[in-house]
Write a protein that holds these residues in place. Structure first.
Motif, PDB file in Angstrom:
ATOM      1  N   TYR A   1      22.732  38.898  42.127  1.00 60.96           N
ATOM      2  CA  TYR A   1      23.851  39.063  41.783  1.00 60.96           C
ATOM      3  C   TYR A   1      24.946  38.664  41.880  1.00 60.96           C
ATOM      4  CZ  TYR A   1      23.119  43.999  43.673  1.00 60.96           C
ATOM      5  OH  TYR A   1      22.467  45.266  44.071  1.00 60.96           O
ATOM      6  N   PRO A   2      24.325  37.708  40.284  1.00 60.51           N
ATOM      7  CA  PRO A   2      25.215  36.396  40.478  1.00 60.51           C
ATOM      8  C   PRO A   2      26.406  36.712  39.378  1.00 60.51           C
ATOM      9  CG  PRO A   2      23.093  36.139  38.763  1.00 60.51           C
ATOM     10  CD  PRO A   2      23.024  36.789  39.859  1.00 60.51           C
ATOM     11  N   CYS A   3      27.285  35.622  39.634  1.00 61.84           N
ATOM     12  CA  CYS A   3      28.503  35.885  37.968  1.00 61.84           C
ATOM     13  C   CYS A   3      29.414  34.919  38.604  1.00 61.84           C
ATOM     14  CB  CYS A   3      29.738  36.769  39.962  1.00 61.84           C
ATOM     15  SG  CYS A   3      31.029  37.344  38.652  1.00 61.84           S
ATOM     16  N   TRP A   4      29.935  34.587  37.042  1.00 66.67           N
ATOM     17  CA  TRP A   4      30.542  33.764  35.948  1.00 66.67           C
ATOM     18  C   TRP A   4      31.898  33.441  36.670  1.00 66.67           C
ATOM     19  CZ3 TRP A   4      28.766  29.321  34.020  1.00 66.67           C
ATOM     20  CH2 TRP A   4      26.956  29.622  33.739  1.00 66.67           C
ATOM     21  N   SER A   5      32.230  32.715  37.217  1.00 68.84           N
ATOM     22  CA  SER A   5      33.737  32.388  36.998  1.00 68.84           C
ATOM     23  C   SER A   5      33.854  32.254  35.749  1.00 68.84           C
ATOM     24  CB  SER A   5      34.777  30.873  37.237  1.00 68.84           C
ATOM     25  OG  SER A   5      34.466  29.656  37.220  1.00 68.84           O
ATOM     26  N   THR A   6      35.971  32.888  35.678  1.00 73.61           N
ATOM     27  CA  THR A   6      35.930  32.599  34.655  1.00 73.61           C
ATOM     28  C   THR A   6      36.509  31.724  33.452  1.00 73.61           C
ATOM     29  OG1 THR A   6      38.147  31.902  35.321  1.00 73.61           O
ATOM     30  CG2 THR A   6      37.563  34.804  34.363  1.00 73.61           C
ATOM     31  N   ASP A   7      36.245  29.998  33.985  1.00 74.87           N
ATOM     32  CA  ASP A   7      36.269  28.704  33.302  1.00 74.87           C
ATOM     33  C   ASP A   7      34.718  28.621  32.651  1.00 74.87           C
ATOM     34  OD1 ASP A   7      35.132  27.998  35.757  1.00 74.87           O
ATOM     35  OD2 ASP A   7      37.206  27.008  36.237  1.00 74.87           O
ATOM     36  N   GLY A   8      33.948  29.602  33.209  1.00 73.72           N
ATOM     37  CA  GLY A   8      32.542  28.731  33.132  1.00 73.72           C
ATOM     38  C   GLY A   8      31.972  27.904  33.913  1.00 73.72           C
ATOM     39  N   GLU A   9      32.685  27.339  34.971  1.00 74.64           N
ATOM     40  CA  GLU A   9      31.966  25.976  35.972  1.00 74.64           C
ATOM     41  C   GLU A   9      32.014  26.447  36.536  1.00 74.64           C
ATOM     42  OE1 GLU A   9      35.821  23.879  36.272  1.00 74.64           O
ATOM     43  OE2 GLU A   9      35.982  22.981  33.323  1.00 74.64           O
ATOM     44  N   THR A  10      32.114  27.630  37.541  1.00 71.26           N
ATOM     45  CA  THR A  10      31.041  28.002  38.821  1.00 71.26           C
ATOM     46  C   THR A  10      30.418  29.716  38.390  1.00 71.26           C
ATOM     47  OG1 THR A  10      33.341  26.937  39.546  1.00 71.26           O
ATOM     48  CG2 THR A  10      31.530  28.373  40.917  1.00 71.26           C
ATOM     49  N   ILE A  11      29.561  29.873  39.304  1.00 70.18           N
ATOM     50  CA  ILE A  11      28.133  30.998  39.922  1.00 70.18           C
ATOM     51  C   ILE A  11      28.677  31.599  40.832  1.00 70.18           C
ATOM     52  CG2 ILE A  11      26.038  31.822  39.060  1.00 70.18           C
ATOM     53  CD1 ILE A  11      25.735  29.643  36.589  1.00 70.18           C
ATOM     54  N   ALA A  12      28.585  32.231  41.587  1.00 70.03           N
ATOM     55  CA  ALA A  12      29.127  32.742  42.405  1.00 70.03           C
ATOM     56  C   ALA A  12      28.057  33.833  42.892  1.00 70.03           C
ATOM     57  CB  ALA A  12      30.377  33.811  43.066  1.00 70.03           C
ATOM     58  N   PHE A  13      27.258  34.000  44.052  1.00 71.75           N
ATOM     59  CA  PHE A  13      26.042  34.619  44.511  1.00 71.75           C
ATOM     60  C   PHE A  13      25.645  35.052  45.204  1.00 71.75           C
ATOM     61  CE2 PHE A  13      24.764  30.658  44.695  1.00 71.75           C
ATOM     62  CZ  PHE A  13      24.125  30.520  45.716  1.00 71.75           C
ATOM     63  N   MET A  14      25.216  36.540  45.622  1.00 63.79           N
ATOM     64  CA  MET A  14      24.844  36.984  47.493  1.00 63.79           C
ATOM     65  C   MET A  14      23.344  36.467  48.043  1.00 63.79           C
ATOM     66  SD  MET A  14      25.938  38.557  49.484  1.00 63.79           S
ATOM     67  CE  MET A  14      26.903  39.976  48.373  1.00 63.79           C
ATOM     68  N   ARG A  15      23.561  35.703  48.511  1.00 65.20           N
ATOM     69  CA  ARG A  15      22.750  35.185  49.273  1.00 65.20           C
ATOM     70  C   ARG A  15      22.203  36.066  50.819  1.00 65.20           C
ATOM     71  NH1 ARG A  15      21.179  28.878  50.352  1.00 65.20           N
ATOM     72  NH2 ARG A  15      20.720  29.187  47.915  1.00 65.20           N
ATOM     73  N   SER A  16      21.091  36.873  50.882  1.00 70.72           N
ATOM     74  CA  SER A  16      20.668  37.452  51.987  1.00 70.72           C
ATOM     75  C   SER A  16      19.401  37.161  52.438  1.00 70.72           C
ATOM     76  CB  SER A  16      21.148  39.044  51.605  1.00 70.72           C
ATOM     77  OG  SER A  16      19.975  38.986  50.535  1.00 70.72           O
ATOM     78  N   THR A  17      19.167  37.391  53.259  1.00 68.20           N
ATOM     79  CA  THR A  17      17.787  37.110  54.180  1.00 68.20           C
ATOM     80  C   THR A  17      17.397  38.990  53.611  1.00 68.20           C
ATOM     81  OG1 THR A  17      18.123  39.167  56.059  1.00 68.20           O
ATOM     82  CG2 THR A  17      17.910  36.475  56.130  1.00 68.20           C
ATOM     83  N   SER A  18      16.070  38.731  52.698  1.00 67.31           N
ATOM     84  CA  SER A  18      15.001  39.486  52.406  1.00 67.31           C
ATOM     85  C   SER A  18      14.189  41.053  53.026  1.00 67.31           C
ATOM     86  CB  SER A  18      14.356  39.073  51.841  1.00 67.31           C
ATOM     87  OG  SER A  18      13.550  38.457  52.091  1.00 67.31           O
ATOM     88  N   GLY A  19      14.280  42.392  52.490  1.00 69.93           N
ATOM     89  CA  GLY A  19      13.089  43.284  53.022  1.00 69.93           C
ATOM     90  C   GLY A  19      12.464  43.026  52.284  1.00 69.93           C
ATOM     91  N   GLU A  20      11.593  44.548  52.526  1.00 72.74           N
ATOM     92  CA  GLU A  20      10.954  45.794  51.796  1.00 72.74           C
ATOM     93  C   GLU A  20      11.197  45.716  50.580  1.00 72.74           C
ATOM     94  OE1 GLU A  20       7.904  46.961  54.148  1.00 72.74           O
ATOM     95  OE2 GLU A  20       7.009  45.912  54.818  1.00 72.74           O
ATOM     96  N   ASN A  21      12.526  46.355  50.463  1.00 75.03           N
ATOM     97  CA  ASN A  21      13.382  46.916  49.807  1.00 75.03           C
ATOM     98  C   ASN A  21      14.920  46.750  50.245  1.00 75.03           C
ATOM     99  OD1 ASN A  21      14.545  49.145  51.801  1.00 75.03           O
ATOM    100  ND2 ASN A  21      11.754  49.871  51.716  1.00 75.03           N
ATOM    101  N   TRP A  22      15.475  47.511  49.207  1.00 73.82           N
ATOM    102  CA  TRP A  22      16.908  46.611  49.160  1.00 73.82           C
ATOM    103  C   TRP A  22      17.405  47.498  50.353  1.00 73.82           C
ATOM    104  CZ3 TRP A  22      20.906  50.285  50.072  1.00 73.82           C
ATOM    105  CH2 TRP A  22      21.266  51.895  49.915  1.00 73.82           C
ATOM    106  N   ALA A  23      17.208  48.706  51.384  1.00 74.03           N
ATOM    107  CA  ALA A  23      17.845  49.583  52.460  1.00 74.03           C
ATOM    108  C   ALA A  23      17.347  48.573  53.615  1.00 74.03           C
ATOM    109  CB  ALA A  23      17.371  50.384  52.608  1.00 74.03           C
ATOM    110  N   GLU A  24      16.393  48.011  53.591  1.00 74.65           N
ATOM    111  CA  GLU A  24      15.756  46.475  54.061  1.00 74.65           C
ATOM    112  C   GLU A  24      16.965  45.430  55.007  1.00 74.65           C
ATOM    113  OE1 GLU A  24      11.606  46.592  55.184  1.00 74.65           O
ATOM    114  OE2 GLU A  24      11.765  49.502  55.502  1.00 74.65           O
ATOM    115  N   ALA A  25      17.410  45.060  53.335  1.00 77.05           N
ATOM    116  CA  ALA A  25      18.016  43.481  53.584  1.00 77.05           C
ATOM    117  C   ALA A  25      19.080  43.250  54.738  1.00 77.05           C
ATOM    118  CB  ALA A  25      18.668  43.439  52.353  1.00 77.05           C
ATOM    119  N   GLY A  26      18.631  42.215  55.052  1.00 78.69           N
ATOM    120  CA  GLY A  26      19.766  41.477  55.895  1.00 78.69           C
ATOM    121  C   GLY A  26      20.959  41.414  55.570  1.00 78.69           C
TER     122      GLY A  26
END
Length: 218
Positions: free
Chosen positions: A27-52
């Motif tokens: 889920y990356p998302c650019w800042s409006t000035d194009g200098e920075t990217i926000a994103f989600m870092r999460s523990t992974s599971g076998e599917n999205w419902a099992e993500a930590g």
């Protein structure tokens, strides 16, 4: 899973993050000035419902070490996007007090870090996947669960004000739409566009004339 950039006119992809083992960056998302990217870092599971547990981080476009913005105590719903406000000052995201809680909140946090604040409560947080900032930074549109929480039917669109927390439902004729994806706001603040799933192939829909919510922002 890692975050990459790719020149539109061609070239070599560049890897910006290196997620540790059992983690994924998405889920990356650019800042409006194009200098920075926000994103989600999460523990992974076998599917999205099992993500930590998930946390929001930011990384510069030149690939410096990512910096975490949120804390472990904030139960971020990690299967939904991070959205940067048009003025670049705030990040918005879905959060839940408990991992298995059916309901949750929309929160905003300064892009430089700090204390998050609750903007509004949302019903059926597990079904909420979309939000969009208004052009003037003062409102957020989002989808919400309608009806029985045992059925994932998130075809309700609401708009919340960041000024006073008031929330209003936009009531177009969406009875045939079972799911809303990729919600976005027009530059003039008068129309919302989204992809709607009606049981066949997804279709594009627009919603307009929802005054007074669509008044010109100052």
């Amino acid at each position: 899973m890692h975050i990459w950039t790719l020149p539109v006119l061609g070239g070599t992809p560049r890897q910006l993050t290196d997620a540790p083992a059992r983690f994924r960056d998405w889920y990356p998302c650019w800042s409006t000035d194009g200098e920075t990217i926000a994103f989600m870092r999460s523990t992974s599971g076998e599917n999205w419902a099992e993500a930590g547990e998930g946390n929001i981080s930011v990384v510069s476009a030149d690939g410096c070490e990512p910096r975490r913005i949120t804390s472990e105590s904030d139960r971020i719903f990690d299967a939904a996007p991070v959205m940067w406000s048009p003025d670049g000052k705030l990040l918005a995201y879905f959060s839940r007090d408990k991992r298995d809680a059916p309901d949750g909140t929309i929160k905003v946090i300064p892009a430089t870090g700090g204390e998050p604040r609750i903007v509004t409560k949302v019903r059926g947080a597990f079904a909420n996947k979309e939000m969009a900032w208004s052009p003037g930074n003062r409102r957020i549109a989002y989808n919400e669960l309608r009806g029985d929480t045992t059925r994932i039917v998130s075809n309700m669109i609401k708009v919340v004000s960041l000024d006073d927390g008031s929330t209003e439902e936009i009531v177009p004729d969406l009875k045939d739409v079972k799911e809303i994806y990729h919600l976005d706001w027009s530059p003039d603040g008068k129309t919302l566009v989204f992809a709607g799933y009606t049981g066949g192939w997804p279709e594009f829909w627009t919603v307009g004339n929802f005054l007074p919510l669509a008044r010109t922002e100052r």
